[in-house]
Design a protein around this motif. Structure first.
Motif, PDB file in Angstrom:
ATOM      1  N   TYR B 131       0.384  -1.938  -0.056  1.00 39.13           N
ATOM      2  CA  TYR B 131       0.186   0.118  -0.514  1.00 39.13           C
ATOM      3  C   TYR B 131       1.226   1.411  -0.155  1.00 39.13           C
ATOM      4  O   TYR B 131       2.279   1.394   0.462  1.00 39.13           O
ATOM      5  N   PHE B 132       0.205   2.745  -0.294  1.00 45.07           N
ATOM      6  CA  PHE B 132       1.367   3.205  -0.766  1.00 45.07           C
ATOM      7  C   PHE B 132       0.582   4.694   0.065  1.00 45.07           C
ATOM      8  O   PHE B 132      -1.064   4.929  -0.045  1.00 45.07           O
ATOM      9  N   LEU B 133       1.208   5.706  -0.172  1.00 41.36           N
ATOM     10  CA  LEU B 133       0.644   6.934   1.074  1.00 41.36           C
ATOM     11  C   LEU B 133       0.007   7.922  -0.345  1.00 41.36           C
ATOM     12  O   LEU B 133      -0.012   7.533  -1.601  1.00 41.36           O
ATOM     13  N   GLU B 134      -0.805   9.064   0.144  1.00 44.33           N
ATOM     14  CA  GLU B 134      -1.668   9.184  -1.080  1.00 44.33           C
ATOM     15  C   GLU B 134      -1.079   9.977  -1.848  1.00 44.33           C
ATOM     16  O   GLU B 134      -0.182  11.108  -1.297  1.00 44.33           O
ATOM     17  N   ALA B 135      -1.173   9.835  -3.097  1.00 42.76           N
ATOM     18  CA  ALA B 135      -0.723  10.652  -3.941  1.00 42.76           C
ATOM     19  C   ALA B 135       0.545  10.386  -4.177  1.00 42.76           C
ATOM     20  O   ALA B 135       1.804  11.460  -4.602  1.00 42.76           O
ATOM     21  N   LYS B 136       1.399   9.284  -3.456  1.00 42.08           N
ATOM     22  CA  LYS B 136       2.467   9.443  -3.102  1.00 42.08           C
ATOM     23  C   LYS B 136       2.944   8.166  -4.272  1.00 42.08           C
ATOM     24  O   LYS B 136       1.738   6.948  -3.963  1.00 42.08           O
ATOM     25  N   ASP B 137       4.006   7.749  -4.888  1.00 39.63           N
ATOM     26  CA  ASP B 137       4.805   6.176  -5.130  1.00 39.63           C
ATOM     27  C   ASP B 137       5.893   5.910  -3.914  1.00 39.63           C
ATOM     28  O   ASP B 137       6.940   5.052  -3.787  1.00 39.63           O
ATOM     29  N   GLU B 138       5.919   6.043  -2.838  1.00 39.58           N
ATOM     30  CA  GLU B 138       5.929   6.230  -1.213  1.00 39.58           C
ATOM     31  C   GLU B 138       4.835   4.858  -0.320  1.00 39.58           C
ATOM     32  O   GLU B 138       3.785   5.289  -0.177  1.00 39.58           O
ATOM     33  N   LEU B 139       5.660   3.328  -0.192  1.00 38.93           N
ATOM     34  CA  LEU B 139       5.245   2.467   0.514  1.00 38.93           C
ATOM     35  C   LEU B 139       4.551   3.149   1.597  1.00 38.93           C
ATOM     36  O   LEU B 139       5.054   3.935   2.548  1.00 38.93           O
ATOM     37  N   THR B 140       3.609   2.791   2.623  1.00 35.51           N
ATOM     38  CA  THR B 140       3.154   2.958   3.604  1.00 35.51           C
ATOM     39  C   THR B 140       3.612   2.579   4.848  1.00 35.51           C
ATOM     40  O   THR B 140       4.671   1.346   4.187  1.00 35.51           O
ATOM     41  N   PRO B 141       3.347   3.094   6.285  1.00 34.23           N
ATOM     42  CA  PRO B 141       4.561   3.133   7.265  1.00 34.23           C
ATOM     43  C   PRO B 141       4.901   1.070   7.754  1.00 34.23           C
ATOM     44  O   PRO B 141       5.390   0.392   7.628  1.00 34.23           O
ATOM     45  N   ASP B 142       3.423   0.876   7.273  1.00 34.36           N
ATOM     46  CA  ASP B 142       3.003  -0.547   7.345  1.00 34.36           C
ATOM     47  C   ASP B 142       3.129  -1.719   6.660  1.00 34.36           C
ATOM     48  O   ASP B 142       4.194  -2.479   7.068  1.00 34.36           O
ATOM     49  N   SER B 143       3.582  -1.414   5.268  1.00 33.00           N
ATOM     50  CA  SER B 143       3.687  -1.943   3.760  1.00 33.00           C
ATOM     51  C   SER B 143       5.848  -2.384   4.064  1.00 33.00           C
ATOM     52  O   SER B 143       6.007  -2.228   3.239  1.00 33.00           O
ATOM     53  N   GLU B 144       5.716  -0.562   4.119  1.00 36.69           N
ATOM     54  CA  GLU B 144       7.535  -0.655   4.421  1.00 36.69           C
ATOM     55  C   GLU B 144       8.086  -1.953   4.982  1.00 36.69           C
ATOM     56  O   GLU B 144       9.049  -2.017   5.162  1.00 36.69           O
ATOM     57  N   ARG B 145       7.276  -2.123   6.017  1.00 37.39           N
ATOM     58  CA  ARG B 145       7.967  -2.816   7.058  1.00 37.39           C
ATOM     59  C   ARG B 145       7.544  -4.515   6.763  1.00 37.39           C
ATOM     60  O   ARG B 145       8.256  -5.106   6.803  1.00 37.39           O
TER      61      ARG B 145
END
Lengths: 158, 233
Positions: B131-145
């Protein structure tokens, strides 16, 4: 007048279009069906009468025959996520594989000439039960969605 | 040409393609009857020889389902005989064309007789969501883990073939979201390549906001739709 003189050309064009249609159809059936993911011991692919090595990553095409020796076994993943594996002394022919990645419709025919086979059905069967068929010398299995094994054990001949 | 070209072209090509059904399909076995005359391997002459086992000893055995799906296998042989296998370890023994009887296996017997073939079944294809942060191509902290575990699992597979599909939620116009979805998918692809997975085995596409996981009205921010789907086989 002109009508009469153009008639043969019309038929020529028509004939070419028929051939084009036929060509498209034969080519839709040929081609890559899957890839080898597990290969142990003596495993070979027979393609157009030639034997070739079958390492992990090798492409399996429609009409290929996969052969394993006494110490050989092989696992193949197909484009519709079907899985097939063959044990030692097996011979497996990929007779037909057609799969539409969007609709998941397709047809999948394989023939186990000898040996053992394990099957996990994929998207083709999920979409259309019995669109996957396994043939053996004495029976045909219509796959409705499951995992199973098949053994072909010929009568002794000597 | 006097006749309307477009319909004529379609009709002509259809004629050519009409042969398709018969084409790749050797004998057509859609019908219930199995025609032994069509089989390239009919009854072996060896079966008639005096020495050795006379009958064949073919077998089909259903395995327990790993995913709980229903279905089964229908086994057909000569003379319209058929056996439906629809429970774990149910089997059919075939001793010749038209000669078939049900048999019951169990886990121990399957292991004894068929472990060598079952052991080489490839890993089950799998799908992962990031999953990604709104309007960004960066992962959410959960998905980052989670991403390390997922990538490690994919990289551990022999010759992984991967499909990466990017999605967005319904905030913003179509063009923006098409681009964003592709950007997210490419980001995941690049990370996979960094893990040592060959780029030519990764297919990338973006579906914009057209295929939400959770259907919403236009303009609604929905974290579950801001995702990349990784399918590996």
């Amino acid at each position: 007048m002109t009508k009469v003189s153009t008639l043969p050309r019309d038929f020529l064009v028509l004939g070419l279009l028929v051939l084009a249609g036929a060509w498209m159809c034969t080519h839709a059936f040929a081609g890559e069906a899957g890839r080898i993911k597990v290969s142990k011991g003596d495993v070979q692919i027979e393609r157009n009468g030639k034997l070739m090595a079958a390492p992990v990553g090798a492409v399996i095409d429609v009409e290929d025959t996969v052969k394993t020796g006494a110490d050989g076994s092989v696992g193949i993943t197909f484009h519709d996520n079907s899985l097939l594996s063959a044990g030692p002394n097996s011979e497996l022919v990929i007779e037909r594989f057609v799969f539409d990645g969007t609709t998941h419709q397709g047809e999948f025919d394989t023939r186990l000439k000898k040996g053992t086979l394990a099957v996990v059905s994929g998207k083709i069967v999920k979409q259309s039960p019995e669109a996957m068929r396994i043939k053996t010398p004495a029976a045909i299995m219509g796959v409705r969605g499951t995992e199973f094994i098949v053994k072909v054990d010929e009568p002794a001949t000597n | 040409m006097r006749f309307a070209p477009a319909p004529a072209i379609i009709a002509a090509m259809a004629m050519g393609m009409a042969g398709c059904a018969q084409f790749g399909s050797q004998p057509q076995e859609n019908s219930q009857a199995v025609r032994w005359a069509d089989s390239p391997q009919p009854i072996e002459p060896g079966a008639l020889r005096p020495s050795g086992r006379l009958a064949r000893n073919d077998l089909v055995v259903l395995l327990p389902k790993s995913n709980g799906s229903i279905g089964g296998v229908i086994v057909r042989t000569d003379g319209g005989k058929e056996i439906v296998l629809n429970e774990a370890y149910a089997g059919a023994q075939i001793s010749g064309p038209g000669v078939m009887q049900p048999v019951m296996y169990d886990a121990a017997r399957v292991t004894r007789e068929f472990s060598s073939v079952i052991a080489v079944l490839p890993a089950r294809p799998a799908t992962f969501l990031l999953y990604f942060l709104e309007a960004k191509d960066e992962l959410t902290p959960d998905s980052e883990r989670e991403v390390e575990r997922i990538f490690a699992e994919i990289a551990a597979r022999p010759y992984p073939e991967i499909l990466v599909i990017g999605h967005t939620d319904a905030v913003g116009n179509a063009q923006f979201n098409e681009q964003l979805s592709q950007q997210r998918a490419r980001r995941v692809r690049d990370d996979l390549v960094q893990r040592g997975i060959s780029a030519d085995r990764i297919e990338v596409s973006g579906r914009g906001k057209r295929e939400p996981l959770v259907p919403t009205s236009e303009g609604v921010s929905e974290p579950k739709n801001r995702r990349v789907e990784i399918s590996v086989r």
